[in-house]
Design a protein around this motif. Structure first.
Motif, PDB file in Angstrom:
ATOM      1  N   ARG A  78       0.825  -1.160   0.034  1.00  0.00           N
ATOM      2  CA  ARG A  78       0.054   0.079   0.299  1.00  0.00           C
ATOM      3  C   ARG A  78       0.879   1.124   0.068  1.00  0.00           C
ATOM      4  N   ARG A  79       2.012   1.331   0.764  1.00  0.00           N
ATOM      5  CA  ARG A  79       2.921   2.365   0.821  1.00  0.00           C
ATOM      6  C   ARG A  79       3.321   2.506  -0.685  1.00  0.00           C
ATOM      7  N   ARG A  80       3.914   1.732  -1.322  1.00  0.00           N
ATOM      8  CA  ARG A  80       4.491   1.592  -2.375  1.00  0.00           C
ATOM      9  C   ARG A  80       3.485   2.174  -3.416  1.00  0.00           C
ATOM     10  N   ASN A  81       2.078   1.667  -3.285  1.00  0.00           N
ATOM     11  CA  ASN A  81       1.360   2.145  -4.249  1.00  0.00           C
ATOM     12  C   ASN A  81       1.017   3.581  -4.291  1.00  0.00           C
ATOM     13  N   GLN A  82       1.042   4.100  -2.911  1.00  0.00           N
ATOM     14  CA  GLN A  82       0.774   5.452  -2.584  1.00  0.00           C
ATOM     15  C   GLN A  82       2.038   6.205  -3.226  1.00  0.00           C
ATOM     16  N   GLU A  87       3.996   9.815  -7.671  1.00  0.00           N
ATOM     17  CA  GLU A  87       5.036   9.860  -8.785  1.00  0.00           C
ATOM     18  C   GLU A  87       4.351  10.105  -9.989  1.00  0.00           C
ATOM     19  N   ASN A  88       3.446   9.330 -10.221  1.00  0.00           N
ATOM     20  CA  ASN A  88       2.596   9.344 -11.607  1.00  0.00           C
ATOM     21  C   ASN A  88       2.114  10.846 -11.594  1.00  0.00           C
ATOM     22  N   ASN A  89       1.510  11.164 -10.207  1.00  0.00           N
ATOM     23  CA  ASN A  89       0.910  12.780 -10.508  1.00  0.00           C
ATOM     24  C   ASN A  89       1.910  13.845 -10.672  1.00  0.00           C
ATOM     25  N   LEU A  90       3.149  13.616 -10.098  1.00  0.00           N
ATOM     26  CA  LEU A  90       4.185  14.522 -10.492  1.00  0.00           C
ATOM     27  C   LEU A  90       4.614  14.529 -11.975  1.00  0.00           C
ATOM     28  N   LEU A  91       4.608  13.377 -12.354  1.00  0.00           N
ATOM     29  CA  LEU A  91       4.970  13.151 -13.906  1.00  0.00           C
ATOM     30  C   LEU A  91       3.879  13.614 -14.810  1.00  0.00           C
ATOM     31  N   ARG A  92       2.628  13.550 -14.510  1.00  0.00           N
ATOM     32  CA  ARG A  92       1.616  14.137 -15.252  1.00  0.00           C
ATOM     33  C   ARG A  92       1.623  15.741 -15.275  1.00  0.00           C
TER      34      ARG A  92
END
Length: 126
Positions: A78-82, A87-92
């Motif tokens: 769950r922590r890794r998923n978070q 990271e995905n939001n930052l890249l977007r």
């Protein structure tokens, strides 16, 4: 004068049924649950030797191990998923910024080309 006998005669309506004699509708919810045995508790199931209980909208293993996966492993995942979601939001966000920069430079380039064309046309006229 009617051909088939008497004039119109409607059927008699049947008498109404008497109201229910039950007083359960007047009881509050908790009393009804006690009287009728509607206290089920939370749903549980046994799946492949693993006992699961439904609480707060999720199936939770009643023992420490859930389907062969340790709770610590679940928390780590769950922590890794978070982290990956962040990271995905930052890249977007970075992609959006780069697209804005690209559109700005493209607009400037088109504007400069237009100005150059206008200058060339004005020089040819002179």
């Amino acid at each position: 004068m009617p051909f088939f006998g008497n004039t119109f005669s409607p059927k008699k309506t049947p008498p109404r049924k008497s109201a229910s004699l039950s007083n359960l509708h007047s009881l509050d919810r908790s009393t009804r649950e006690v009287e009728l045995g509607l206290e089920y508790g939370s749903p549980t199931m046994n799946l492949a030797g693993q006992s699961l209980k439904f609480e707060n909208g999720q199936w939770i293993a009643e023992t420490g191990v859930s389907g062969g996966v340790d709770r610590r492993e679940v928390q780590r995942l769950r922590r890794r998923n978070q982290q990956l979601e962040e990271e995905n939001n930052l890249l977007r966000l970075k992609v959006d910024i780069l697209l804005d920069m690209l559109s700005e430079s493209t607009a400037e380039s088109h504007l400069m080309e237009k100005e150059l064309d206008e200058l060339r046309i004005s020089r040819k006229r002179k």
